[in-house]
Design an enzyme around this catalytic site. Structure first.
Site, PDB file in Angstrom:
ATOM      1  N   PHE A  36       0.830  -1.218   0.000  1.00 28.57           N
ATOM      2  CA  PHE A  36       0.000   0.000   0.000  1.00 28.57           C
ATOM      3  C   PHE A  36       0.864   1.267   0.000  1.00 28.57           C
ATOM      4  O   PHE A  36       0.842   2.048  -0.952  1.00 28.57           O
ATOM      5  CB  PHE A  36      -0.936  -0.068   1.217  1.00 28.57           C
ATOM      6  CG  PHE A  36      -1.626   1.211   1.574  1.00 28.57           C
ATOM      7  CD1 PHE A  36      -2.320   1.935   0.628  1.00 28.57           C
ATOM      8  CD2 PHE A  36      -1.579   1.688   2.890  1.00 28.57           C
ATOM      9  CE1 PHE A  36      -2.963   3.122   0.969  1.00 28.57           C
ATOM     10  CE2 PHE A  36      -2.227   2.856   3.243  1.00 28.57           C
ATOM     11  CZ  PHE A  36      -2.918   3.587   2.274  1.00 28.57           C
ATOM     12  N   ASN A  57       7.706  -9.606  -2.984  1.00 29.23           N
ATOM     13  CA  ASN A  57       7.421 -11.037  -3.211  1.00 29.23           C
ATOM     14  C   ASN A  57       5.918 -11.324  -3.184  1.00 29.23           C
ATOM     15  O   ASN A  57       5.511 -12.480  -3.175  1.00 29.23           O
ATOM     16  CB  ASN A  57       8.143 -11.916  -2.176  1.00 29.23           C
ATOM     17  CG  ASN A  57       7.621 -11.682  -0.770  1.00 29.23           C
ATOM     18  OD1 ASN A  57       6.901 -10.723  -0.519  1.00 29.23           O
ATOM     19  ND2 ASN A  57       7.972 -12.565   0.152  1.00 29.23           N
ATOM     20  N   ASP A  81      12.018 -12.149  -2.428  1.00 28.11           N
ATOM     21  CA  ASP A  81      11.826 -12.081  -0.976  1.00 28.11           C
ATOM     22  C   ASP A  81      13.109 -11.480  -0.374  1.00 28.11           C
ATOM     23  O   ASP A  81      14.170 -12.107  -0.421  1.00 28.11           O
ATOM     24  CB  ASP A  81      11.590 -13.502  -0.451  1.00 28.11           C
ATOM     25  CG  ASP A  81      11.540 -13.573   1.064  1.00 28.11           C
ATOM     26  OD1 ASP A  81      11.799 -12.547   1.729  1.00 28.11           O
ATOM     27  OD2 ASP A  81      11.252 -14.669   1.587  1.00 28.11           O
ATOM     28  N   ILE A  86      20.269 -10.718  -2.508  1.00 31.03           N
ATOM     29  CA  ILE A  86      20.083 -10.376  -3.922  1.00 31.03           C
ATOM     30  C   ILE A  86      21.113  -9.311  -4.289  1.00 31.03           C
ATOM     31  O   ILE A  86      21.468  -8.475  -3.447  1.00 31.03           O
ATOM     32  CB  ILE A  86      18.643  -9.856  -4.207  1.00 31.03           C
ATOM     33  CG1 ILE A  86      18.492  -9.510  -5.696  1.00 31.03           C
ATOM     34  CG2 ILE A  86      18.259  -8.689  -3.332  1.00 31.03           C
ATOM     35  CD1 ILE A  86      17.051  -9.272  -6.136  1.00 31.03           C
ATOM     36  N   TYR A 172       5.719  -8.330  15.356  1.00 34.41           N
ATOM     37  CA  TYR A 172       5.790  -7.071  14.592  1.00 34.41           C
ATOM     38  C   TYR A 172       6.534  -5.990  15.392  1.00 34.41           C
ATOM     39  O   TYR A 172       7.512  -5.423  14.923  1.00 34.41           O
ATOM     40  CB  TYR A 172       4.376  -6.612  14.252  1.00 34.41           C
ATOM     41  CG  TYR A 172       4.334  -5.437  13.300  1.00 34.41           C
ATOM     42  CD1 TYR A 172       4.693  -5.578  11.962  1.00 34.41           C
ATOM     43  CD2 TYR A 172       3.915  -4.178  13.724  1.00 34.41           C
ATOM     44  CE1 TYR A 172       4.645  -4.509  11.079  1.00 34.41           C
ATOM     45  CE2 TYR A 172       3.858  -3.099  12.848  1.00 34.41           C
ATOM     46  CZ  TYR A 172       4.220  -3.267  11.531  1.00 34.41           C
ATOM     47  OH  TYR A 172       4.171  -2.196  10.668  1.00 34.41           O
ATOM     48  N   ARG A 215      -7.166  -3.662   7.528  1.00 34.02           N
ATOM     49  CA  ARG A 215      -7.019  -2.826   8.725  1.00 34.02           C
ATOM     50  C   ARG A 215      -8.367  -2.141   8.977  1.00 34.02           C
ATOM     51  O   ARG A 215      -9.287  -2.237   8.171  1.00 34.02           O
ATOM     52  CB  ARG A 215      -5.910  -1.788   8.502  1.00 34.02           C
ATOM     53  CG  ARG A 215      -4.599  -2.399   8.042  1.00 34.02           C
ATOM     54  CD  ARG A 215      -3.903  -3.147   9.152  1.00 34.02           C
ATOM     55  NE  ARG A 215      -3.508  -2.300  10.249  1.00 34.02           N
ATOM     56  CZ  ARG A 215      -2.389  -1.570  10.292  1.00 34.02           C
ATOM     57  NH1 ARG A 215      -1.540  -1.627   9.283  1.00 34.02           N
ATOM     58  NH2 ARG A 215      -2.089  -0.826  11.336  1.00 34.02           N
TER      59      ARG A 215
HETATM   60  N1  UDP Z   1     -10.583  -2.718  14.949  1.00 36.94           N
HETATM   61  C1  UDP Z   1     -11.950  -2.811  15.137  1.00 36.94           C
HETATM   62  N2  UDP Z   1     -12.654  -3.540  14.236  1.00 36.94           N
HETATM   63  C2  UDP Z   1     -12.094  -4.149  13.153  1.00 36.94           C
HETATM   64  C3  UDP Z   1     -10.703  -4.041  12.967  1.00 36.94           C
HETATM   65  C4  UDP Z   1      -9.979  -3.314  13.896  1.00 36.94           C
HETATM   66  O1  UDP Z   1     -12.505  -2.260  16.100  1.00 36.94           O
HETATM   67  O2  UDP Z   1     -12.837  -4.786  12.388  1.00 36.94           O
HETATM   68  C5  UDP Z   1      -9.798  -1.929  15.920  1.00 36.94           C
HETATM   69  C6  UDP Z   1      -8.575  -2.653  16.485  1.00 36.94           C
HETATM   70  O3  UDP Z   1      -8.927  -3.462  17.575  1.00 36.94           O
HETATM   71  C7  UDP Z   1      -7.703  -1.467  16.855  1.00 36.94           C
HETATM   72  C8  UDP Z   1      -8.037  -0.416  15.800  1.00 36.94           C
HETATM   73  O4  UDP Z   1      -9.285  -0.806  15.255  1.00 36.94           O
HETATM   74  O5  UDP Z   1      -8.072  -0.976  18.124  1.00 36.94           O
HETATM   75  C9  UDP Z   1      -7.009  -0.313  14.669  1.00 36.94           C
HETATM   76  O6  UDP Z   1      -6.830  -1.583  14.139  1.00 36.94           O
HETATM   77  P1  UDP Z   1      -5.929  -1.867  12.869  1.00 36.94           P
HETATM   78  O7  UDP Z   1      -6.109  -3.308  12.523  1.00 36.94           O
HETATM   79  O8  UDP Z   1      -6.207  -0.903  11.802  1.00 36.94           O
HETATM   80  O9  UDP Z   1      -4.409  -1.651  13.318  1.00 36.94           O
HETATM   81  P2  UDP Z   1      -3.608  -1.306  14.644  1.00 36.94           P
HETATM   82  O10 UDP Z   1      -3.689   0.159  14.823  1.00 36.94           O
HETATM   83  O11 UDP Z   1      -4.228  -2.042  15.811  1.00 36.94           O
HETATM   84  O12 UDP Z   1      -2.266  -1.787  14.370  1.00 36.94           O
END
Ligand code: UDP
Length: 341
Positions: A36, A57, A81, A86, A172, A215
């Site tokens: 992205f 990859n 990857d 490389i 992560y 996300r």
């Molecule tokens: N979240 C949510 N519903 C969803 C997906 C995510 O309420 O369907 C919440 C998640 O628990 C977090 C926030 O949204 O508190 C952001 O989540 P994201 O996966 O975007 O990434 P993060 O900031 O946690 O890395």
């Protein structure tokens, strides 16, 4: 290459040029360039007159993100990857290491790949930059702060973090922290020109909504457009600070091209903090959706608050976010309606 002015890419180019920041004629290697943020960065660099070597990859990146760039003679794609060695023969000026899965749902399924991309992968990428005498830019993350002590929200770069090393997010968080340590080691041992950006939640067109890649912003938009329940985790009082993609890319490129930013680590994110419930309500309203809002268990170690202190970016890079959440969401919603791009 030229792109329609609507995307905001031309505005980034004009803004950089206005401040005398140039990447024209440079050859830039971007690992994770089909992701992205990577693909938006590739396209902006081409518009700035740079040559781009994009390496990916397709672990979480998509061919569709870059297929429109492939006819550009300044664009080269290599499927690889980065956790495996490389050799790049073309003389490089900048290496940007962006390759990594980033969605919390992926942490569960691909923790080893994530650790490899930010340890073995960054080691390979740093080695390439060292050999070429190239500048190195690492896309780190707000996740290095973990679940920050509330006294340090908004969080400045000087906060050392509150990370659980054995929790579900550690693949992560700790990988990115190790990546930062790699960068510091190469800088001190080999005198390299390095820069690190700590990226806060970024959204916009081309972001994946599907399956484990989704996300919160693209998930809520897809759910709302389909009139499916909007799934809020926990009670929705946890916060994030959402940055529109063109603001993020401009911050990254300012960091890459500002002379006095060598050696620095800089937060790039919007400093308007929002609750997840507010986001759900906003997406519902902007899409005109009839979705219900439903509540589900909060994932373990989900940070309670996340908001950057961006005074360093303002001072050092003359950067600040320009796109408000409503405007950015509308652009993203429109893009999703017309095919997600
Ligand atoms: N979240 C949510 N519903 C969803 C997906 C995510 O309420 O369907 C919440 C998640 O628990 C977090 C926030 O949204 O508190 C952001 O989540 P994201 O996966 O975007 O990434 P993060 O900031 O946690 O890395």
């Amino acid at each position: 290459m030229d792109r329609d002015t609507d995307s905001g890419i031309i505005d980034i180019c004009n803004s950089l040029k206005k401040d005398g920041l140039t990447l024209e004629g440079m050859t830039v290697l971007i690992t994770g360039g089909a992701g992205f943020i990577g693909s938006w960065t590739c396209e902006t660099l081409l518009n700035l007159g740079a040559r781009v070597i994009c390496l990916d990859n397709f672990a979480s990146g998509l061919k569709d993100n870059i297929s429109h760039l492939e006819s550009d003679e300044d664009f080269t794609f290599i499927k690889h990857d980065i956790s495996k060695p490389i050799r790049i023969d073309k003389k490089l000026d900048i290496v940007m290491h962006m390759a990594s899965r980033a969605s919390p749902f992926e942490f569960d399924k691909f923790p080893i790949q994530i650790l490899k991309a930010n340890t073995l992968g960054i080691w390979v990428a740093l080695g390439i930059a060292k050999k070429h005498g190239a500048k190195f830019l690492y896309t780190s993350t707000s996740e290095v702060y973990g679940d920050p002590d509330q006294r340090f929200v908004p969080t400045p770069e000087t906060y050392n973090g509150n990370v659980n090393p054995v929790g579900p997010r550690s693949c992560y968080d700790e990988a990115k922290r190790a990546g930062e340590a790699f960068v510091m080691a190469y800088r001190s041992q080999h005198g390299m020109d390095t820069r690190m950006v700590r990226i806060f939640n970024t959204y916009g067109p081309k972001m994946r909504a599907d399956d484990i890649y989704g996300r919160v912003v693209p998930r809520f938009i897809e759910q709302a457009l389909n009139n499916d329940p909007i799934t809020v985790f926990g009670d929705g009082t946890q916060t994030r600070s959402f940055t529109y993609i063109t603001d993020q890319v401009e911050g990254i490129l300012r960091l890459a091209s500002t002379d006095k930013a060598s050696g620095e680590v800089v937060n790039i994110g919007n400093d308007k903090e929002r609750t997840i419930l507010d986001l759900a309500l906003m997406v519902k309203e902007l899409t005109g959706s009839s979705s219900d809002i439903t509540f589900h268990p909060l994932p373990v170690d989900d940070p309670k608050r996340r908001c950057p202190d961006i005074s360093k970016a303002k001072r050092l890079l003359k950067w600040q976010p320009k796109v408000g959440l409503k405007e950015g969401l509308l652009k993203t919603i429109n893009a999703f309606k017309t095919g997600g791009m």
